[in-house]
Every structure is written in C-alpha cells, then in structure tokens.
Write an enzyme that holds these catalytic residues in place. Structure first.
Site, PDB file in Angstrom:
ATOM      1  N   TYR A  58      -6.753  17.278 -52.278  1.00  0.00           N
ATOM      2  CA  TYR A  58      -7.175  15.883 -52.210  1.00  0.00           C
ATOM      3  C   TYR A  58      -8.605  15.686 -52.703  1.00  0.00           C
ATOM      4  O   TYR A  58      -9.007  14.552 -52.998  1.00  0.00           O
ATOM      5  CB  TYR A  58      -7.065  15.355 -50.783  1.00  0.00           C
ATOM      6  CG  TYR A  58      -5.690  15.434 -50.175  1.00  0.00           C
ATOM      7  CD1 TYR A  58      -4.556  15.613 -50.962  1.00  0.00           C
ATOM      8  CD2 TYR A  58      -5.514  15.337 -48.802  1.00  0.00           C
ATOM      9  CE1 TYR A  58      -3.296  15.695 -50.398  1.00  0.00           C
ATOM     10  CE2 TYR A  58      -4.260  15.407 -48.227  1.00  0.00           C
ATOM     11  CZ  TYR A  58      -3.153  15.599 -49.028  1.00  0.00           C
ATOM     12  OH  TYR A  58      -1.908  15.680 -48.447  1.00  0.00           O
ATOM     13  N   HIS A 125       0.524  24.458 -48.763  1.00  0.00           N
ATOM     14  CA  HIS A 125       0.825  23.087 -49.178  1.00  0.00           C
ATOM     15  C   HIS A 125       2.183  22.956 -49.861  1.00  0.00           C
ATOM     16  O   HIS A 125       2.829  21.908 -49.796  1.00  0.00           O
ATOM     17  CB  HIS A 125      -0.274  22.590 -50.122  1.00  0.00           C
ATOM     18  CG  HIS A 125      -0.393  21.105 -50.194  1.00  0.00           C
ATOM     19  ND1 HIS A 125      -1.533  20.469 -50.623  1.00  0.00           N
ATOM     20  CD2 HIS A 125       0.465  20.105 -49.884  1.00  0.00           C
ATOM     21  CE1 HIS A 125      -1.357  19.156 -50.582  1.00  0.00           C
ATOM     22  NE2 HIS A 125      -0.154  18.917 -50.146  1.00  0.00           N
ATOM     23  N   SER A 203       4.182  10.717 -44.930  1.00  0.00           N
ATOM     24  CA  SER A 203       4.668   9.564 -45.710  1.00  0.00           C
ATOM     25  C   SER A 203       5.778   8.812 -44.988  1.00  0.00           C
ATOM     26  O   SER A 203       6.817   8.511 -45.579  1.00  0.00           O
ATOM     27  CB  SER A 203       5.153  10.027 -47.093  1.00  0.00           C
ATOM     28  OG  SER A 203       4.180  10.796 -47.755  1.00  0.00           O
ATOM     29  N   PRO A 204       5.603   8.455 -43.704  1.00  0.00           N
ATOM     30  CA  PRO A 204       6.673   7.774 -42.973  1.00  0.00           C
ATOM     31  C   PRO A 204       6.966   6.368 -43.476  1.00  0.00           C
ATOM     32  O   PRO A 204       7.982   5.778 -43.105  1.00  0.00           O
ATOM     33  CB  PRO A 204       6.153   7.756 -41.530  1.00  0.00           C
ATOM     34  CG  PRO A 204       4.663   7.797 -41.677  1.00  0.00           C
ATOM     35  CD  PRO A 204       4.409   8.682 -42.867  1.00  0.00           C
ATOM     36  N   LEU A 205       6.089   5.834 -44.325  1.00  0.00           N
ATOM     37  CA  LEU A 205       6.331   4.532 -44.933  1.00  0.00           C
ATOM     38  C   LEU A 205       6.671   4.653 -46.418  1.00  0.00           C
ATOM     39  O   LEU A 205       6.727   3.649 -47.129  1.00  0.00           O
ATOM     40  CB  LEU A 205       5.107   3.619 -44.742  1.00  0.00           C
ATOM     41  CG  LEU A 205       4.808   3.256 -43.279  1.00  0.00           C
ATOM     42  CD1 LEU A 205       3.507   2.475 -43.178  1.00  0.00           C
ATOM     43  CD2 LEU A 205       5.957   2.461 -42.682  1.00  0.00           C
ATOM     44  N   GLY A 208       4.802   2.746 -49.333  1.00  0.00           N
ATOM     45  CA  GLY A 208       5.036   1.334 -49.570  1.00  0.00           C
ATOM     46  C   GLY A 208       6.374   0.998 -50.203  1.00  0.00           C
ATOM     47  O   GLY A 208       6.678  -0.174 -50.421  1.00  0.00           O
TER      48      GLY A 208
END
Length: 290
Positions: A58, A125, A203-205, A208
């Site tokens: 990151y 990772h 990334s539970p959403l 977007g």
C-alpha cells in the site's frame, strides 16, 4: 499469539479498519478534517476499532506509523508482505516474492516504516507459485521466535495452502474477501473451524460494487427494504450482513471495511450494531448465492 487471544465468538475486535487507501493530503490542498488520515485513525481508535490493517504494497506504512504514535498499545497492528509492484505503473503489474530472505527483509523494513518493535499480525499477502509455503511460514515462525511479529496470517491463498502452513506453525487468521458480491471465503469456514483460525473478511462492500450503477441485478432492491425499515443506508445493510455471519457460523469472522473519511468510518461502525431479521438475511443469502 493464538486465535483465541485475538478473537473469539463472544469477544475481540468486532470490526477492523482497512487502510489500503490511507494517504496524506495532496500538497497545497485545502484542509479537510473529515479526510485527515491521522484524524481518521484516531477516530477509529476512539470508537473502539482497534484492528488496523495495512501492507507494504500500500505504500503507507510510514503514515500509519505516524497515526498510531503514542497510541500503540491500543492497536492490533496488522501488515502484509510479498506483493511487489512492477515498474509500469499499471494496477495489474505486480508479482509475489515469498522466499525466506524476502520474509525477513520485508518485515524489518515494515517495522522501520511503522516505527514499532513488533507487528501483531503479519500476513503473507498472496500465495506464491515459486516458493513452497512451508519455506515462507518457516521464516515467519522465525520472526515470531525473534519477537518481531506476534502471529502469522495468510491472505489470497487456497485451502491446501492453509493446511500446509498450519502444519509448520499455527496460523492465527486468514484474510479473504467476503461480501454479497464475493462469497468464496465461505468455503474456507469448515477448515478454519477445525484448525481454530479466524476469518478476516476484507472488502465487505466490494469496493462500492454492491450499490453503484453496476450493482448486480436485485442487490440494491434487496438492500433497500431493510435500509428503509432501519433508517440505514444500503451499504450499512450490506456490511451488517457480513457481521451476522459470525453468529450464524459460530466462529470468529471480523469484517474489514476501508474508509477514507471519518463520516464513512462512523457509518461502518454503526453497521456493526444493525440487527437483520431472519427473513432479511435469507433474502440477502439468495442474492449472495447468485
């Protein structure tokens, strides 16, 4: 550090904070307290979100280190190694390096950037085709013995990778994506329960994708009913569905949503307290299974 000391079904972090997009403001930009990165991290800690997740990939570990300075004892600090960007600048230009020497070198570099003596949870990772996972985890176990890391995690791997790794040294957590749009992590649950490994659901959403114009057919409609009933947003309902998986499966599952604003962070935190009905959960299950 064992799984039970970090998470349990009845305790431990209810929700983490993914820091992939945490960045310093652009030079010359107007101050925005809602998007101040240090303020965001402090707001998370102030509201009980203790698990902070970053990675060498990151490029923001030094910023994370500045943000937690003076509050280190409040943080379950997680970082990841192994994924290296190429030189083209393309998002798909990356490779994985997980040999023993890279494990040690990456950890030392992360410790320096973070400004800490130990990383609480250190992940591979991404699975590596070139290096046997036994070599990677043996080197990680050496870091545990040296006091450089507290616990070992894996991310973006296969079920057999987890079993092989766990045979070398106990694995504390597996980080995989789980949302209404990506439920492959569910297939790991029987093995994780058997081995006593927590699931961190990143990334539970789905970045977007669940509520945007390209959302899968029927998803927004399925989310709107509970949202209207609860006075919540569709995004909060989608995150609440992931939260419910811990009690439904009776094992540690910690959602890891990201946020770049304090407003968004607070909405995510509020979603952890949303109670969906069995009927609502079942309707959302039907969407997730598509």
């Amino acid at each position: 550090m064992t799984t039970s000391s970090l998470w349990s079904v009845s305790g431990g972090p209810r929700q983490g904070l993914g820091l992939m997009r945490l960045r310093d403001p652009e030079p010359g930009s107007a101050p925005d307290p809602d998007r101040d990165p240090v303020g965001l991290v402090h707001a998370a800690l102030d509201q009980g979100v203790t698990m902070l997740d970053t990675a060498e990939m990151y490029g923001n570990e030094a910023l994370v280190g500045r943000a937690i300075a003076g509050r280190r004892d409040e943080v379950v600090l997680c970082s990841k190694f192994g994924v290296v960007w190429g030189t083209s600048g393309r998002f798909d230009d990356w490779s994985v390096h997980a040999d023993a020497a890279t494990v040690v070198r990456s950890c030392e570099a992360s410790l320096r950037r973070l400004g800490v003596d130990v990383i609480d949870l250190y992940y591979l990772h991404h699975r590596c085709e070139q290096t046997p996972i036994e070599e990677t985890v043996t080197a990680m176990a050496g870091l545990v013995e040296a006091g450089k890391i507290q616990a070992i995690g894996l991310s973006n791997v296969r079920i057999d990778d987890v079993r092989r790794a766990h045979a070398v040294h106990p694995v504390t957590a597996l980080q995989e994506q789980w949302s209404l749009a990506a439920n492959a992590a569910e297939g790991f649950l029987p093995m994780l329960a058997e081995l006593g490994i927590a699931l961190v659901a990143h990334s539970p959403l789905s970045h977007g994708q669940l509520t945007g114009k390209d959302a899968p057919s029927g998803v927004r409609e399925a989310l709107m009913g509970p949202a209207v009933r609860l006075g919540a947003t569709p995004e909060q309902v989608a995150l609440a569905w992931v939260h419910h998986q811990q009690s439904r499966h009776a094992q540690p599952i910690v959602p890891l949503p990201g946020a770049t604003s304090i407003r968004h962070l607070r909405a995510n935190i509020a979603a952890a307290s949303i109670e969906l009905t069995d009927s609502e959960l079942n309707k959302l299950d039907d969407i997730a299974a598509v």
